[in-house]
Write a protein that holds these residues in place. Structure first.
Motif, PDB file in Angstrom:
ATOM      1  N   GLU A 179       0.844  -1.100   0.046  1.00  0.00           N
ATOM      2  CA  GLU A 179      -0.089   0.106  -0.035  1.00  0.00           C
ATOM      3  C   GLU A 179       0.992   1.234   0.023  1.00  0.00           C
ATOM      4  O   GLU A 179       1.960   1.406   0.818  1.00  0.00           O
ATOM      5  CB  GLU A 179      -1.002   0.030   1.058  1.00  0.00           C
ATOM      6  N   ALA A 180       0.586   2.253  -1.014  1.00  0.00           N
ATOM      7  CA  ALA A 180       1.282   3.344  -0.974  1.00  0.00           C
ATOM      8  C   ALA A 180       1.528   4.133   0.481  1.00  0.00           C
ATOM      9  O   ALA A 180       0.437   4.593   0.908  1.00  0.00           O
ATOM     10  CB  ALA A 180       0.742   4.407  -2.064  1.00  0.00           C
ATOM     11  N   ASN A 181       2.797   4.704   0.639  1.00  0.00           N
ATOM     12  CA  ASN A 181       2.777   5.468   2.006  1.00  0.00           C
ATOM     13  C   ASN A 181       2.217   4.765   3.354  1.00  0.00           C
ATOM     14  O   ASN A 181       2.175   5.607   4.118  1.00  0.00           O
ATOM     15  CB  ASN A 181       2.211   6.749   1.909  1.00  0.00           C
ATOM     16  N   LYS A 182       2.485   3.293   3.204  1.00  0.00           N
ATOM     17  CA  LYS A 182       2.254   3.029   4.511  1.00  0.00           C
ATOM     18  C   LYS A 182       3.291   2.314   5.455  1.00  0.00           C
ATOM     19  O   LYS A 182       3.668   2.642   6.457  1.00  0.00           O
ATOM     20  CB  LYS A 182       1.032   1.734   4.285  1.00  0.00           C
ATOM     21  N   CYS A 183       4.182   1.496   4.719  1.00  0.00           N
ATOM     22  CA  CYS A 183       5.323   0.951   5.345  1.00  0.00           C
ATOM     23  C   CYS A 183       6.481   1.513   5.032  1.00  0.00           C
ATOM     24  O   CYS A 183       6.768   2.154   4.109  1.00  0.00           O
ATOM     25  CB  CYS A 183       5.346  -0.433   5.135  1.00  0.00           C
ATOM     26  N   SER A 184       7.769   1.331   5.974  1.00  0.00           N
ATOM     27  CA  SER A 184       8.637   1.876   5.535  1.00  0.00           C
ATOM     28  C   SER A 184       9.390   1.179   4.606  1.00  0.00           C
ATOM     29  O   SER A 184       9.179  -0.067   4.316  1.00  0.00           O
ATOM     30  CB  SER A 184       9.699   2.219   6.911  1.00  0.00           C
ATOM     31  N   TYR A 185      10.506   1.717   4.063  1.00  0.00           N
ATOM     32  CA  TYR A 185      11.288   1.058   2.866  1.00  0.00           C
ATOM     33  C   TYR A 185      11.944   0.076   3.613  1.00  0.00           C
ATOM     34  O   TYR A 185      12.095  -1.160   2.894  1.00  0.00           O
ATOM     35  CB  TYR A 185      12.179   2.080   2.156  1.00  0.00           C
ATOM     36  N   ARG A 186      12.636   0.116   4.828  1.00  0.00           N
ATOM     37  CA  ARG A 186      13.377  -0.776   5.488  1.00  0.00           C
ATOM     38  C   ARG A 186      12.457  -2.074   5.751  1.00  0.00           C
ATOM     39  O   ARG A 186      12.692  -3.282   5.672  1.00  0.00           O
ATOM     40  CB  ARG A 186      13.956  -0.293   6.818  1.00  0.00           C
ATOM     41  N   PHE A 187      11.068  -1.783   6.361  1.00  0.00           N
ATOM     42  CA  PHE A 187      10.136  -2.716   6.360  1.00  0.00           C
ATOM     43  C   PHE A 187      10.108  -3.661   5.417  1.00  0.00           C
ATOM     44  O   PHE A 187       9.999  -5.003   5.509  1.00  0.00           O
ATOM     45  CB  PHE A 187       9.023  -2.356   7.214  1.00  0.00           C
ATOM     46  N   ILE A 188       9.575  -2.938   4.164  1.00  0.00           N
ATOM     47  CA  ILE A 188       9.318  -3.722   3.120  1.00  0.00           C
ATOM     48  C   ILE A 188      10.624  -4.477   2.525  1.00  0.00           C
ATOM     49  O   ILE A 188      10.386  -5.658   1.984  1.00  0.00           O
ATOM     50  CB  ILE A 188       8.898  -2.703   1.915  1.00  0.00           C
ATOM     51  N   GLN A 189      11.786  -3.793   2.713  1.00  0.00           N
ATOM     52  CA  GLN A 189      13.059  -4.803   2.636  1.00  0.00           C
ATOM     53  C   GLN A 189      13.161  -6.229   3.438  1.00  0.00           C
ATOM     54  O   GLN A 189      13.292  -7.166   2.920  1.00  0.00           O
ATOM     55  CB  GLN A 189      14.240  -4.115   2.449  1.00  0.00           C
ATOM     56  N   ASP A 190      12.739  -5.984   4.754  1.00  0.00           N
ATOM     57  CA  ASP A 190      12.809  -7.084   5.560  1.00  0.00           C
ATOM     58  C   ASP A 190      11.670  -8.302   5.037  1.00  0.00           C
ATOM     59  O   ASP A 190      12.314  -9.229   5.021  1.00  0.00           O
ATOM     60  CB  ASP A 190      12.411  -6.665   6.871  1.00  0.00           C
ATOM     61  N   ILE A 191      10.729  -7.828   4.511  1.00  0.00           N
ATOM     62  CA  ILE A 191       9.637  -8.636   4.446  1.00  0.00           C
ATOM     63  C   ILE A 191      10.076  -9.340   2.865  1.00  0.00           C
ATOM     64  O   ILE A 191      10.091 -10.532   2.821  1.00  0.00           O
ATOM     65  CB  ILE A 191       8.378  -8.029   4.111  1.00  0.00           C
ATOM     66  N   LYS A 192      10.821  -8.743   2.071  1.00  0.00           N
ATOM     67  CA  LYS A 192      11.312  -9.330   0.839  1.00  0.00           C
ATOM     68  C   LYS A 192      12.281 -10.214   1.112  1.00  0.00           C
ATOM     69  O   LYS A 192      12.343 -11.266   0.525  1.00  0.00           O
ATOM     70  CB  LYS A 192      11.921  -7.943  -0.039  1.00  0.00           C
ATOM     71  N   LYS A 193      13.463  -9.968   1.971  1.00  0.00           N
ATOM     72  CA  LYS A 193      14.285 -10.934   2.486  1.00  0.00           C
ATOM     73  C   LYS A 193      13.528 -12.110   3.053  1.00  0.00           C
ATOM     74  O   LYS A 193      14.187 -13.330   2.549  1.00  0.00           O
ATOM     75  CB  LYS A 193      15.231 -10.240   3.613  1.00  0.00           C
ATOM     76  N   GLN A 194      12.597 -12.124   4.058  1.00  0.00           N
ATOM     77  CA  GLN A 194      11.730 -13.206   4.269  1.00  0.00           C
ATOM     78  C   GLN A 194      11.465 -13.973   3.220  1.00  0.00           C
ATOM     79  O   GLN A 194      11.295 -15.223   3.257  1.00  0.00           O
ATOM     80  CB  GLN A 194      10.821 -12.779   5.174  1.00  0.00           C
ATOM     81  N   LEU A 195      10.731 -13.338   2.321  1.00  0.00           N
ATOM     82  CA  LEU A 195      10.288 -14.010   1.188  1.00  0.00           C
ATOM     83  C   LEU A 195      11.086 -14.926   0.535  1.00  0.00           C
ATOM     84  O   LEU A 195      11.001 -15.989   0.082  1.00  0.00           O
ATOM     85  CB  LEU A 195       9.208 -13.164   0.422  1.00  0.00           C
ATOM     86  N   GLU A 196      12.142 -14.112   0.203  1.00  0.00           N
ATOM     87  CA  GLU A 196      13.399 -14.825  -0.297  1.00  0.00           C
ATOM     88  C   GLU A 196      14.037 -16.002   0.205  1.00  0.00           C
ATOM     89  O   GLU A 196      14.245 -16.850  -0.583  1.00  0.00           O
ATOM     90  CB  GLU A 196      14.520 -13.830  -0.728  1.00  0.00           C
ATOM     91  N   LEU A 197      14.099 -16.114   1.491  1.00  0.00           N
ATOM     92  CA  LEU A 197      14.365 -17.305   2.235  1.00  0.00           C
ATOM     93  C   LEU A 197      13.566 -18.324   2.111  1.00  0.00           C
ATOM     94  O   LEU A 197      13.871 -19.607   2.187  1.00  0.00           O
ATOM     95  CB  LEU A 197      14.410 -16.943   3.843  1.00  0.00           C
ATOM     96  N   THR A 198      12.263 -18.077   1.422  1.00  0.00           N
ATOM     97  CA  THR A 198      11.256 -19.470   1.042  1.00  0.00           C
ATOM     98  C   THR A 198      11.791 -19.903  -0.154  1.00  0.00           C
ATOM     99  O   THR A 198      11.357 -21.013  -0.590  1.00  0.00           O
ATOM    100  CB  THR A 198       9.925 -18.972   1.172  1.00  0.00           C
ATOM    101  N   GLU A 199      12.636 -19.257  -0.863  1.00  0.00           N
ATOM    102  CA  GLU A 199      13.203 -19.637  -2.456  1.00  0.00           C
ATOM    103  C   GLU A 199      11.894 -19.674  -3.313  1.00  0.00           C
ATOM    104  O   GLU A 199      12.181 -20.268  -4.259  1.00  0.00           O
ATOM    105  CB  GLU A 199      13.767 -21.203  -2.076  1.00  0.00           C
ATOM    106  N   CYS A 200      10.857 -19.058  -2.909  1.00  0.00           N
ATOM    107  CA  CYS A 200       9.994 -18.682  -3.944  1.00  0.00           C
ATOM    108  C   CYS A 200      10.315 -17.506  -4.772  1.00  0.00           C
ATOM    109  O   CYS A 200      10.569 -16.548  -4.157  1.00  0.00           O
ATOM    110  CB  CYS A 200       8.504 -18.662  -3.143  1.00  0.00           C
ATOM    111  N   ARG A 201      10.097 -17.573  -6.059  1.00  0.00           N
ATOM    112  CA  ARG A 201      10.613 -16.692  -6.941  1.00  0.00           C
ATOM    113  C   ARG A 201       9.593 -15.355  -6.808  1.00  0.00           C
ATOM    114  O   ARG A 201       8.496 -15.460  -6.792  1.00  0.00           O
ATOM    115  CB  ARG A 201      10.303 -16.996  -8.487  1.00  0.00           C
TER     116      ARG A 201
END
Ligand SMILES: Nc1ncnc2c1ncn2[C@@H]1O[C@H](COP(=O)(O)OP(=O)(O)OP(=O)(O)O)[C@@H](O)[C@H]1O
Ligand SMILES: [Mg+2]
Length: 257
Positions: A179-201
């Protein structure tokens, strides 16, 4: 089971265009991308809305779509779309199937939208993560791969609960709804990293709830684009200019022949 979705929002031109382009972008991810999970950092960023409208857009294109509501903690689809079974029976969902109370055929719902089937979430359960990790879930995915062109899985927000980390490894790709202007860039990066750990593209990000203000970037862009697109080629106001002496290039009266 046949289910009627009594309340379905009619998509306006802008929304329809947005979902058609999302549909096209996903189809360019490759033929091996069939099972896609949608998650976000926090609740309410728009996953369920996007999955439903995207599902409708893909179904309209003639593809067989299965939408799975895998948010076993907070199901909204039945209420939001006023889903009613044709026999008046209560609608069973994923939690019934995963807990062994219903067969897959009993929770697969054919809807009044052509080509769109849904597995609703079912009753909320105390152990959703465990249920999502069991072999019934894998069997459902296997069945869906064989019987549908695309499977869209509406998953809980990864920043709040771990369920998506269990679902994602079984999928071919993941889309992060932001959602635009809701979460910080850092938080989104953290979630992206968590998602990467699942090895799902990670297939990409959908930026949702963007305010289109007068004079704002998106509004300006679209206005310019539509002006040239419509006036240029479709409304008959456009005439190509071939040179100084070219009388056919006179646009002063507006319409071309
Ligand atoms: N593009 C949008 N513009 C305006 N409102 C929106 C948009 N997308 C979703 N909403 C609204 O935001 C609210 C939350 O949407 P939705 O239930 O789809 O989010 P969600 O990410 O699935 O939430 P949850 O994490 O709780 O499952 C709803 O009221 C929905 O109508
Ligand atoms: Mg949701």
């Amino acid at each position: 089971m046949k289910v009627e979705l009594e309340k379905l929002e009619k998509l306006g031109y802008g929304k329809k265009e947005a979902f058609n382009s999302l549909r096209t972008n996903l189809s360019f991810c490759g033929p091996d991308i069939k099972v896609i999970t949608f998650t976000s950092c926090t609740p309410d960023e728009g996953k369920s809305s996007i999955v439903m409208d995207l599902g409708r857009a893909i179904a309209e294109d003639g593809k067989r779509v299965l939408l799975v509501d895998a948010d076993l903690r907070k199901s909204v689809l039945v209420g939001r779309h006023q889903a009613k079974s044709d026999q008046g029976a209560s609608i069973k969902g994923l939690s019934h199937y995963l807990s062994g109370q219903s067969k897959l055929s009993e929770v697969l719902c054919e809807t009044n939208v052509d080509n769109l089937d849904i597995i609703f979430a079912g009753r909320t359960t105390p152990n959703p993560t465990e249920l999502l990790g069991n072999r019934y879930f894998d069997e459902m995915i296997m069945y869906a791969r064989e019987n549908y062109d695309i499977v869209l899985i509406d998953s809980p927000p990864l920043g709040s609960v771990i369920d998506t980390a269990v679902i994602a490894p079984k999928c071919d790709g993941a889309v992060l709804v932001v959602e635009a202007n809701k979460c910080s860039y850092r938080f989104i990066q953290d979630i992206k990293k968590q998602l990467e750990l699942t090895e799902c593209r990670i297939l990409g990000v959908v930026l949702n709830k963007v305010k289109v203000e007068r004079g704002g970037y998106y509004n300006r862009y679209y206005k310019r684009y539509y002006r040239s697109y419509y006036r240029g080629y479709y409304s008959g106001y456009y005439k190509p200019y071939y040179g100084k002496d070219d009388k056919s290039s006179d646009n002063s009266k507006g319409k071309s022949k």
